[in-house]
Scaffold this active site. Structure first.
Site, PDB file in Angstrom:
ATOM      1  N   TYR A  79      53.077  47.850  91.485  1.00  0.00           N
ATOM      2  CA  TYR A  79      53.106  48.140  90.067  1.00  0.00           C
ATOM      3  C   TYR A  79      51.702  48.520  89.609  1.00  0.00           C
ATOM      4  O   TYR A  79      50.744  47.824  89.919  1.00  0.00           O
ATOM      5  CB  TYR A  79      53.529  46.863  89.347  1.00  0.00           C
ATOM      6  CG  TYR A  79      54.314  47.117  88.112  1.00  0.00           C
ATOM      7  CD1 TYR A  79      55.700  47.114  88.153  1.00  0.00           C
ATOM      8  CD2 TYR A  79      53.681  47.370  86.909  1.00  0.00           C
ATOM      9  CE1 TYR A  79      56.426  47.370  87.029  1.00  0.00           C
ATOM     10  CE2 TYR A  79      54.407  47.622  85.785  1.00  0.00           C
ATOM     11  CZ  TYR A  79      55.781  47.621  85.835  1.00  0.00           C
ATOM     12  OH  TYR A  79      56.496  47.879  84.717  1.00  0.00           O
ATOM     13  N   ARG A 110      49.845  47.037  74.513  1.00  0.00           N
ATOM     14  CA  ARG A 110      49.717  48.472  74.355  1.00  0.00           C
ATOM     15  C   ARG A 110      49.626  48.847  72.880  1.00  0.00           C
ATOM     16  O   ARG A 110      48.886  49.749  72.494  1.00  0.00           O
ATOM     17  CB  ARG A 110      50.884  49.205  75.007  1.00  0.00           C
ATOM     18  CG  ARG A 110      50.680  50.695  74.865  1.00  0.00           C
ATOM     19  CD  ARG A 110      51.607  51.496  75.713  1.00  0.00           C
ATOM     20  NE  ARG A 110      52.927  51.535  75.143  1.00  0.00           N
ATOM     21  CZ  ARG A 110      53.984  52.009  75.779  1.00  0.00           C
ATOM     22  NH1 ARG A 110      53.860  52.442  77.008  1.00  0.00           N
ATOM     23  NH2 ARG A 110      55.152  52.028  75.200  1.00  0.00           N
ATOM     24  N   SER A 138      65.723  45.573  88.885  1.00  0.00           N
ATOM     25  CA  SER A 138      65.259  44.560  89.819  1.00  0.00           C
ATOM     26  C   SER A 138      64.711  43.397  89.011  1.00  0.00           C
ATOM     27  O   SER A 138      64.056  43.593  87.997  1.00  0.00           O
ATOM     28  CB  SER A 138      64.164  45.157  90.698  1.00  0.00           C
ATOM     29  OG  SER A 138      63.509  44.141  91.425  1.00  0.00           O
ATOM     30  N   GLY A 194      71.599  50.818  75.420  1.00  0.00           N
ATOM     31  CA  GLY A 194      71.780  49.389  75.660  1.00  0.00           C
ATOM     32  C   GLY A 194      70.717  48.605  74.941  1.00  0.00           C
ATOM     33  O   GLY A 194      70.821  48.271  73.777  1.00  0.00           O
ATOM     34  N   THR A 197      65.027  49.844  76.214  1.00  0.00           N
ATOM     35  CA  THR A 197      63.717  49.579  76.832  1.00  0.00           C
ATOM     36  C   THR A 197      63.387  50.578  77.929  1.00  0.00           C
ATOM     37  O   THR A 197      62.509  50.326  78.748  1.00  0.00           O
ATOM     38  CB  THR A 197      63.679  48.158  77.420  1.00  0.00           C
ATOM     39  OG1 THR A 197      64.764  48.024  78.335  1.00  0.00           O
ATOM     40  CG2 THR A 197      63.781  47.117  76.346  1.00  0.00           C
TER      41      THR A 197
END
Lengths: 736, 641
Positions: B556, B493, B297, B214, B217
């Site tokens: 997280y 990153r 989410s 898709g 990611t």
């Protein structure tokens, strides 16, 4: 070990940052840099204390540990290190006290090193946190519902429990103790020796995670001494679980409370409210890192100086916050405290012989002050390596049973957890034993007991020296003063213990005053008293010797030298003595292999593929070892015989003890046995509990305590195995 | 698969201001009937069947992804962190609010936090070396059949490599320094549901293996091609299936092709005055189908719900046939909900082609906010209270102190002396006057949405609660910057990788009473593991509470360290991440809140849902895809004996 140049190893300078994030000097700066203590502490003391260093050094020859036993549990958590091992050196902390003012010491600036996550709070704040806690509130509501009472009444009850239990640590009281104990300790003891490296490790541990101190328990001096020690080293003072009996002592009880003792009732299994309040109280202090928690795994003072089997209740309480991940980790610190001469030695002997223990009372304490004029030698305190509970649990507790139930609900620990707690308890005790310092007198006592009534002095010295070598081979930690010749060492032991043994005409005899004249009964009692006191010192060797010695006993018991048969006997003995000595659960084979290995190492036995047999040279060792444990073998047989012959009906422990004592007494009077140690109530209780575990005695819970029922046939069978009249049953998993 | 990857990349430079939104709504109304320009009719027209030609190109992401997106890192080619000539950090490009701005304190933060130095640099390969790429092995008969369908495909090395990975650290590392051992053999671009049906049929016929793709990611290694896969691997790229098929204003639903990426979906709906409100941090790149397949989410789930609350109808093509419900209803009781087999199936059961999703009118008013708490404990207590009173704003997040400092380091150069004076005053007030310790305090960021009046009322309610927990309102600006941070961090990153710093994020969900213990223990575990594994400098180990629920929260974690002096950093990294996950599980946290399982976390699947649970999933898989035409080594593998 400290480098030879550093005469007095000092604790590095203090650090009291509140754990800021990063940003220090080095890469791992904040956590690592320095765990601080007071540098200024020792003053000149070090210069003097240096004289007798190095005695602690000892080695054990390297060896490949025997093939790992097939433990019933996952990874075997305990495996004794048989490779050479270095131990720390000792420093005498009294030395400095003798040189400088006690008052100044008591009033010194005390700013202890504390847990990094601690937000300081008062003892009362802890109590109210406990009362408010979900855990306690839950139980209160439950009880209110069940008993149909108002929760307020139960809450009130909980408050009372807490008030009875809680400590009220105050610096004032601590200083008072610091002063008086300095005076008393200097009076009583020659030296109080501590491994400073252990203190440094402890200091580190206290800052990092909640700490649980697990000292051995031989005397009331234990916890006083430990707190005194931590005060001296500027570490956070522990809160100590003490028996409620102390509260019977006026003033002293309250003083102890102010010095950090909290009091637990001796039994409260049935009282849910008490259990909830007590557990929460301990856990609250642990979670917040309020202070190190100190308690005795053995549950009570060992009257025999032999390590008692562990109690699990408190240990499982302090482990729970980790299981529930309320703390990241918890350090368990085994501490071995050994006394050259135990303060309560004669009290213990009387108690073992059935003269009741005097109730703790202040007046009793005052009466006991005459002991102040006596000399009790040296105390050695070895603070062991802190053991991380997280490390112990890794790989052991994989499932997360606490994830599916709210954490404040009381939850019976799963079997996994119970087993783990028990393993940890045994491991800690074995670590205590490993680091327990043995004085030369311990060796003397062991030799002497095998050579009663009298022994030639020169022979005693020779034998003692020989035993020293053997003990070191077996991993015992002997503190033999440097360069002290054997004669002097034995003599100084005799001087210190003149109440037990004395030198008469070049012979050493037991000091059983009053045994010469008087009735037969009186003679037996006096003699028993002396034997038991002497045995208290020999006993300190037993847990070091037990594995090779039981192999030696098994060699004599077994019908042949075939390995399986020797192992079967060993296994049988290990089961029978499971309450008498400390064995890590479930590793019988490994214990056997360790015993064989140690015996081989001292050339006492040889092993081939199928057989184990004593060597000509080693027959002395083998017979010494079996003689060392003979009192237990014979004593158990006597007690078993009593049970199989005399006890036809259900009985309680209260009935059993006097009964068996009389039975043994009669035999001693008749002279049909020489086993005075069978009079010891400790041995009697252990023997009974061994039979319960072997299934030969049924233990039933009754409203007024436990009752026992003997299965006569089963007991006789066990007796026959002892006498080697019938072969012992083969352990199922014996693969050698 | 796509979805909420790394909570990266927020919505195209923060959200447009409320004024602009309102303008857009108004302009939508003026235009009368809502029509998406350049996008045929919004009628339920069947597949346009553009055949093998270029296909529709109006989506934000082209077929040649590498023309727009980095081939060896996150996001757009033109957007990245650099150190400019003065040695100051700067963010390039114009796509984000931060674009073109200088970040004066950032360099110092990096150096202090990681012990990294600008002198020690590693460089990625400049471009893909086509010779390294494993050859494409495709059966000629299949190619013939494929050509007959007129579906666009490619065997080009770049196209294939681009679809061989998601955005896990190890995947990016391989791109920079090595080459995947196995990559797809062919990429196909269906443009509609029927195309997918044809491709799946062909795959079954020729015994091929399909991996649906898709937005790319994924952060669960789900896109990784199994090295031992002998069959031809077909990467089914849904990016060209990106139309809104219809909008139903009466029922407030829209039927959308599953390949549409988040930003296009919102942009196109906004033209009609609507939105879905589903905003995972990866929404610029992740696709609707990916959200469904991973149980995604969104940041604003408190108003709009998570994907499972948003979906009304799903059409999925499986080797066994098409699975869908017979009606578009809000709820039905017809046995276990088949949607729940599809959501979270991570591409193992079929290809999601069309989704009917709930829509809402674009909100009138939006407002950011922030609250400073004296410590993390108080902050969590406040969030818990907000959840208890069920008055959570569209988004409420609590960052710990390390992340607060991180956010601070990303503050752009202030424009005027006045602002800097104000900043200083604020700082003085909080740290000196209120006594907050700048090394302990933490910040909650808030986003309110709705009617202007209600938002203001709501805002007051939340701030009142915060006050009870010692919170101090800290302004809209801080709030907005907090949200910006979440999309920018993914770009960071790539910068870290240039300077020997590797990092990753992971997430979990946890009951309220364990939030604090879990956060503390996991962070501590990471620090400890780093030390044990020989990491030379203390790592960045930080967390935030990103979602609140009635019964718990989503947490997280960010974790990064300087790997200089370590020979196999990826291995060390993976060991530490694994330890952290074990710690999460031991603390009563879940295996994943929204990233999914993939191949990365499958080892814990059995413990997470029990043997029987896994068996149930497996039996569904066996029925739906008996010859495993869809790549299956994701979580079922754990059960294959």
């Amino acid at each position: 070990m400290a480098p030879p140049t550093a005469r007095c190893p000092r604790l590095p300078p203090p650090r009291r940052t509140r754990q800021p994030g990063r940003g220090g000097a080095g890469p791992w700066a904040p956590r690592e840099a320095a765990a601080g203590g007071r540098a200024a502490r020792r003053g000149r003391a070090g210069e003097r204390g240096a004289g007798r260093r190095g005695g602690a050094r000892r080695t054990m020859a390297t060896a490949t540990a025997a093939t790992p036993g097939r433990a019933r549990r996952g990874a075997p958590m305990y495996s004794k290190e048989l490779t050479s091992k270095k131990r720390d050196e000792f420093e005498d902390i009294l030395e400095e006290r003798r040189l400088s003012s006690d008052l100044r010491y008591a009033m010194k600036c005390y700013t202890p090193v504390i847990y990094k996550g601690l937000s300081p709070c008062k003892p009362n704040a802890i109590k109210s946190a406990v009362l408010r806690s979900e855990q306690v509130q839950y139980v209160i509501k439950q009880l209110a519902k069940e008993m149909g009472e108002s929760p307020d009444i139960i809450q009130e009850e909980a408050t009372e429990i807490l008030d009875e239990m809680g400590h009220r640590m105050q610096l004032g009281a601590v200083r008072f103790f610091a002063f008086t104990l300095s005076k008393i300790f200097k009076q009583l003891f020659q030296r109080v020796c501590v491994n400073e490296e252990g203190m440094q490790r402890l200091q580190h541990a206290i800052q990092e995670h909640p700490v649980v101190l697990l000292p051995s328990h031989r005397s009331y001096v234990d916890f006083l001494m430990l707190s005194y020690l931590l005060y001296t080293y500027d570490l956070a003072l522990p809160v100590i679980a003490a028996g409620i009996d102390f509260l019977g002592m006026k003033i002293v009880g309250e003083l102890l409370r102010r010095a950090g003792a909290f009091f637990m009732r001796r039994s409260f299994g049935g009282n849910r409210l008490y259990w909830a309040v007590f557990a929460e109280y301990v856990k609250t202090m642990l979670r917040s890192g309020y202070a190190p928690i100190e308690f005795f795994l053995e549950g009570t003072r060992s009257r025999t100086a032999k390590t008692l089997t562990p109690k699990f209740g408190l240990l499982s309480i302090v482990m729970e916050p980790f299981f529930k991940r309320e703390v990241f980790d918890t350090y368990l610190v085994p501490i071995s405290i050994s006394y050259e001469r135990i303060l309560e030695e004669s009290l213990y002997a009387y108690e073992l012989l059935g003269v009741p223990k005097p109730k703790e009372s202040t007046s009793g304490l005052l009466k006991a002050r005459r002991i102040l004029s006596d000399n009790f030698g040296t105390i050695h305190i070895y603070v062991g390596q802190p053991v991380s509970l997280r490390t112990l649990a890794s790989g052991r507790i994989n499932r997360c049973p606490y994830n599916l139930v709210p954490r404040h609900l009381p939850q019976k620990p799963s079997e996994d957890i119970q087993e783990f707690v028990s393993d940890v308890a045994y491991k800690m005790e074995l670590l205590q034993i490993e680091n327990m310092v043995l004085s030369p007198w311990v060796l003397v006592a062991a030799v002497l007991l095998q050579n009663l009534p009298a022994m030639e002095f020169e022979l005693l010295i020779e034998k003692t020296l020989w035993l020293k070598g053997l003990t070191q081979t077996f991993g015992g930690f002997i503190e033999w003063p440097d360069n002290l010749c054997a004669k002097k060492a034995v003599l100084s032991g005799l001087t210190l213990h003149s109440n037990i043994a004395r030198l008469v005409d070049g012979h050493v005899v037991l000091n059983d005053k009053g045994a010469e004249d008087g009735a037969v009964g009186e003679i037996v009692f006096r003699h028993a008293l002396a034997v038991l006191m002497c045995a208290t010192y020999r006993n300190q060797l037993l847990n070091v010797f037990v594995r090779p010695a039981l192999v030696a006993v098994a060699l004599q018991m077994a019908p042949s030298f075939r390995k399986e048969e020797v192992y079967s006997c060993f296994n049988f003995l290990r089961d029978v003595f499971s309450d008498e000595f400390i064995f890590f659960p479930g590793i019988s084979l490994k214990d056997f292999e360790e015993g064989c290995f140690l015996l081989t190492k001292c050339d006492a036995i040889q092993t081939s593929q199928q057989e184990i047999y004593p060597t000509d040279k080693g027959s002395g060792t083998v017979s010494f070892l079996s003689a060392m444990f003979r009192p237990f073998v014979e004593g158990y047989q006597l007690i078993f015989r009593y049970l199989s012959k005399e006890m036809k009906e259900a009985f309680t422990e209260k009935q059993f003890i006097p009964g068996v004592r009389n039975f043994v007494f009669q035999h001693l009077e008749k002279g049909s046995t020489q086993c005075y140690e069978a009079l010891s109530s400790d041995m009697q209780k252990n023997a009974l509990s061994a039979l319960v575990q072997l299934g030969a005695v049924k233990k039933k819970k009754m409203p007024n305590g436990f009752t026992y029922n003997v299965n006569q046939e089963a007991v006789s069978k066990i007796l026959d195995m002892f006498d080697a009249r019938i072969p012992v049953q083969k352990p199922v998993a014996a693969r050698l | 698969m796509a979805a909420a990857a790394g909570e990266a990349a927020g919505g195209g430079g923060g959200s447009p201001s409320s004024a602009r939104r309102r303008l857009r709504i108004i302009s939508g109304h003026l235009r009368g009937s809502p029509r998406a320009p350049g996008r045929g009719a919004l009628s339920p027209s069947p597949c346009k069947a553009q055949g093998g030609s270029a296909g529709p190109a109006s989506g934000s992401i082209p077929k040649k992804r590498q023309e727009l997106l980095k081939w060896n890192g996150w996001g757009y080619n033109d957007s990245k962190f650099i150190f400019n000539k003065k040695g100051q950090a700067e963010f390039t490009g114009k796509r984000y609010r931060l674009g073109g701005m200088v970040l004066p304190t950032f360099k110092e933060w990096i150096e202090k936090t990681f012990g990294a130095s600008l002198e020690h640099k590693t460089t990625s390969r400049a471009s893909l070396n086509v010779n390294d790429v494993p050859p494409s092995i495709v059966n000629e008969e299949f190619l013939q059949d494929l050509r007959a369908t007129k579906i666009s495909y490619s065997q080009d090395a770049e196209d294939r490599v681009f679809r061989a990975h998601g955005h896990c650290l190890h995947e990016i590392f391989v791109l920079r320094e090595g080459m995947f051992k196995r990559i797809p053999d062919i990429v196909v671009w269906p443009v509609c549901h029927e195309d997918v049906v044809k491709i799946v049929e062909l795959a079954c016929k020729h015994n091929l293996c399909i991996i649906p793709f898709g937005g790319g990611t994924s952060v669960s290694s789900a896109l990784e091609c199994p090295e031992d896969e002998k069959r031809t691997i077909v990467s089914l790229d849904t990016s060209q299936m990106n139309r809104i098929l219809w909008i139903d204003e009466k029922n407030l639903t829209a039927c959308v092709e599953a390949g549409i990426v988040g930003q296009d979906l919102e942009k196109q709906l906004a033209e009609s005055g609507f939105c879905t409100g589903h905003e995972p941090d990866s929404m610029e790149f992740s696709s609707l189908g990916g959200w469904v397949a991973t149980r995604a989410s969104g940041m604003k789930k408190n108003i709009y719900g998570n994907i499972e609350d948003l979906v009304v109808h799903i059409k999925m093509v499986t080797p066994r046939g098409i699975v869908e419900k017979n009606c578009q209803v809000p709820r039905m009781s017809t046995g276990p909900d088949i949607h729940h087999f599809i959501m979270g199936s991570e591409g193992t059961l079929g290809v999601v082609t069309e989704v009917t999703i709930k829509i809402r009118p674009v909100p009138e008013y939006q407002k950011y906010g922030s609250v400073v708490f004296p410590n993390f404990e108080r902050g969590v207590a406040c969030l818990r209270e907000v959840a208890k009173q069920r008055c959570a704003p569209a988004s409420i997040r609590l960052v710990d102190n390390a992340q607060f400092q991180f956010g601070h380091a990303l503050k752009p150069q202030v424009a005027s002396i006045f602002t800097s004076f104000l900043d200083g005053l604020k700082k003085f007030y909080i740290t000196k006057f209120k006594g907050f310790d700048p090394n302990i305090l933490c910040v909650a960021t808030l986003l309110f949405e709705g009617d202007r009046e209600k938002v203001l009322q709501h805002e007051k309610q939340v701030y009142d609660i915060a006050t009870k927990f010692g919170g101090l309102a800290a302004g809209e600006d801080n709030g907005q910057r907090g949200y910006m941070l979440t999309f920018v961090i993914a770009y960071l990153r790539d910068l870290g990788l240039d300077y020997y710093v590797i990092g990753e994020s992971f997430e979990t969900s946890v009951p309220w009473d364990r939030v604090l213990d879990l956060c503390r223990n996991v962070k501590e575990r990471i620090v400890r593991e780093c030390k044990e594994k020989g990491v030379q400098f203390a790592p960045l180990s930080t967390c935030r509470v990103t979602q609140t629920y009635d019964a718990g929260a989503c947490v997280y974690f960010y974790f990064a360290f300087n790997y200089r002096g370590i020979s196999d950093p990826i291995h060390v990294y993976e060991q530490i991440e694994r330890a952290a996950r074990e710690e999460i599980l031991a603390n009563g946290g879940s295996l994943s809140h929204h990233h999914g399982v993939g191949k990365l976390r499958k080892r814990w699947m059995k413990d997470s849902i029990s043997d029987v649970g896994l068996g149930m999933l497996r039996s569904v898989k066996e029925y739906v895809d008996p010859i495993t035409s869809l790549e299956t080594k994701i979580f079922y593998k754990a059960l294959h004996k």
